[in-house]
Design a protein around this motif. Structure first.
Motif, PDB file in Angstrom:
ATOM      1  N   PRO A  14      30.741  41.916  44.467  1.00  0.00           N
ATOM      2  CA  PRO A  14      29.396  42.500  44.464  1.00  0.00           C
ATOM      3  C   PRO A  14      29.371  43.993  44.137  1.00  0.00           C
ATOM      4  O   PRO A  14      28.328  44.511  43.745  1.00  0.00           O
ATOM      5  N   ASP A  15      30.493  44.688  44.255  1.00  0.00           N
ATOM      6  CA  ASP A  15      30.501  46.132  43.999  1.00  0.00           C
ATOM      7  C   ASP A  15      30.824  46.483  42.546  1.00  0.00           C
ATOM      8  O   ASP A  15      30.960  47.646  42.197  1.00  0.00           O
ATOM      9  N   LEU A  16      30.895  45.489  41.685  1.00  0.00           N
ATOM     10  CA  LEU A  16      31.133  45.715  40.265  1.00  0.00           C
ATOM     11  C   LEU A  16      29.842  46.220  39.624  1.00  0.00           C
ATOM     12  O   LEU A  16      28.769  45.658  39.866  1.00  0.00           O
ATOM     13  N   ASP A  17      29.924  47.276  38.816  1.00  0.00           N
ATOM     14  CA  ASP A  17      28.701  47.776  38.175  1.00  0.00           C
ATOM     15  C   ASP A  17      28.270  46.820  37.060  1.00  0.00           C
ATOM     16  O   ASP A  17      29.029  45.949  36.639  1.00  0.00           O
ATOM     17  N   ASP A  18      27.035  46.984  36.593  1.00  0.00           N
ATOM     18  CA  ASP A  18      26.459  46.046  35.622  1.00  0.00           C
ATOM     19  C   ASP A  18      27.263  45.952  34.330  1.00  0.00           C
ATOM     20  O   ASP A  18      27.447  44.871  33.786  1.00  0.00           O
ATOM     21  N   ALA A  19      27.738  47.088  33.830  1.00  0.00           N
ATOM     22  CA  ALA A  19      28.501  47.085  32.578  1.00  0.00           C
ATOM     23  C   ALA A  19      29.810  46.311  32.740  1.00  0.00           C
ATOM     24  O   ALA A  19      30.184  45.513  31.873  1.00  0.00           O
ATOM     25  N   TYR A  57      34.849  40.952  51.421  1.00  0.00           N
ATOM     26  CA  TYR A  57      33.473  40.913  50.913  1.00  0.00           C
ATOM     27  C   TYR A  57      32.692  39.843  51.663  1.00  0.00           C
ATOM     28  O   TYR A  57      33.196  38.745  51.892  1.00  0.00           O
ATOM     29  N   ASN A  58      31.449  40.173  52.023  1.00  0.00           N
ATOM     30  CA  ASN A  58      30.577  39.226  52.715  1.00  0.00           C
ATOM     31  C   ASN A  58      29.532  38.610  51.795  1.00  0.00           C
ATOM     32  O   ASN A  58      28.792  37.727  52.201  1.00  0.00           O
ATOM     33  N   GLU A  59      29.432  39.127  50.559  1.00  0.00           N
ATOM     34  CA  GLU A  59      28.511  38.560  49.580  1.00  0.00           C
ATOM     35  C   GLU A  59      29.134  38.653  48.200  1.00  0.00           C
ATOM     36  O   GLU A  59      30.125  39.356  48.000  1.00  0.00           O
ATOM     37  N   ASN A  85      42.511  37.090  38.260  1.00  0.00           N
ATOM     38  CA  ASN A  85      41.583  38.202  38.049  1.00  0.00           C
ATOM     39  C   ASN A  85      41.025  38.663  39.392  1.00  0.00           C
ATOM     40  O   ASN A  85      40.444  37.870  40.135  1.00  0.00           O
ATOM     41  N   ASN A  86      41.180  39.937  39.697  1.00  0.00           N
ATOM     42  CA  ASN A  86      40.732  40.471  40.988  1.00  0.00           C
ATOM     43  C   ASN A  86      39.221  40.611  41.104  1.00  0.00           C
ATOM     44  O   ASN A  86      38.705  40.774  42.205  1.00  0.00           O
ATOM     45  N   ASP A  87      38.501  40.579  39.979  1.00  0.00           N
ATOM     46  CA  ASP A  87      37.042  40.703  40.016  1.00  0.00           C
ATOM     47  C   ASP A  87      36.353  39.378  40.328  1.00  0.00           C
ATOM     48  O   ASP A  87      35.181  39.351  40.675  1.00  0.00           O
ATOM     49  N   ILE A  88      37.067  38.275  40.181  1.00  0.00           N
ATOM     50  CA  ILE A  88      36.528  36.957  40.517  1.00  0.00           C
ATOM     51  C   ILE A  88      37.081  36.568  41.883  1.00  0.00           C
ATOM     52  O   ILE A  88      38.284  36.393  42.052  1.00  0.00           O
ATOM     53  N   LEU A  89      36.175  36.450  42.850  1.00  0.00           N
ATOM     54  CA  LEU A  89      36.599  36.125  44.216  1.00  0.00           C
ATOM     55  C   LEU A  89      36.998  34.659  44.340  1.00  0.00           C
ATOM     56  O   LEU A  89      37.998  34.329  44.962  1.00  0.00           O
ATOM     57  N   ARG A  90      36.196  33.771  43.776  1.00  0.00           N
ATOM     58  CA  ARG A  90      36.460  32.328  43.800  1.00  0.00           C
ATOM     59  C   ARG A  90      35.830  31.710  42.557  1.00  0.00           C
ATOM     60  O   ARG A  90      34.866  32.233  42.008  1.00  0.00           O
TER      61      ARG A  90
END
Length: 98
Positions: A14-19, A57-59, A85-90
């Motif tokens: 969730p903390d990834l910016d839009d770009a 992360y909770n969301e 990939n660390n940006d994909i949680l599941r």
């Protein structure tokens, strides 16, 4: 050989910016396309609270991709890269029957 339909759902940090999120989605859509998949639909679902904490992360931001493919090459490559990939949680891949 008949094409098989799949639905891929993955949760983005969730903390990834839009770009960065847009770049991540495009990268994984391209991985599917380059490996022979035909993307029917790729869309953001919504930001949702997780049932349990994942990597502190909770969301997460849910993204859904509907696709068809003649073989499982694209799905296997997505699965392999999604796991590291660390940006994909599941992520979850479901074979559709419709």
């Amino acid at each position: 050989m008949a094409e098989t339909k799949y639905e891929v759902t993955y949760i983005i940090r969730p903390d990834l910016d839009d770009a960065a999120k847009t770049e991540l989605v495009e990268r994984f859509d391209n991985i599917l396309k380059e490996n022979g998949a035909n993307i029917i639909d790729s869309k953001d679902w919504q930001k949702r609270k997780l049932a349990y904490e994942i990597n502190k992360y909770n969301e997460g931001l849910y993204h859904i991709v509907n696709l068809s493919a003649e073989d499982d090459k694209a799905i296997n490559e997505f699965d392999r890269l999604g796991k590291i990939n660390n940006d994909i949680l599941r992520h979850m891949i479901v074979k559709r029957e419709d």
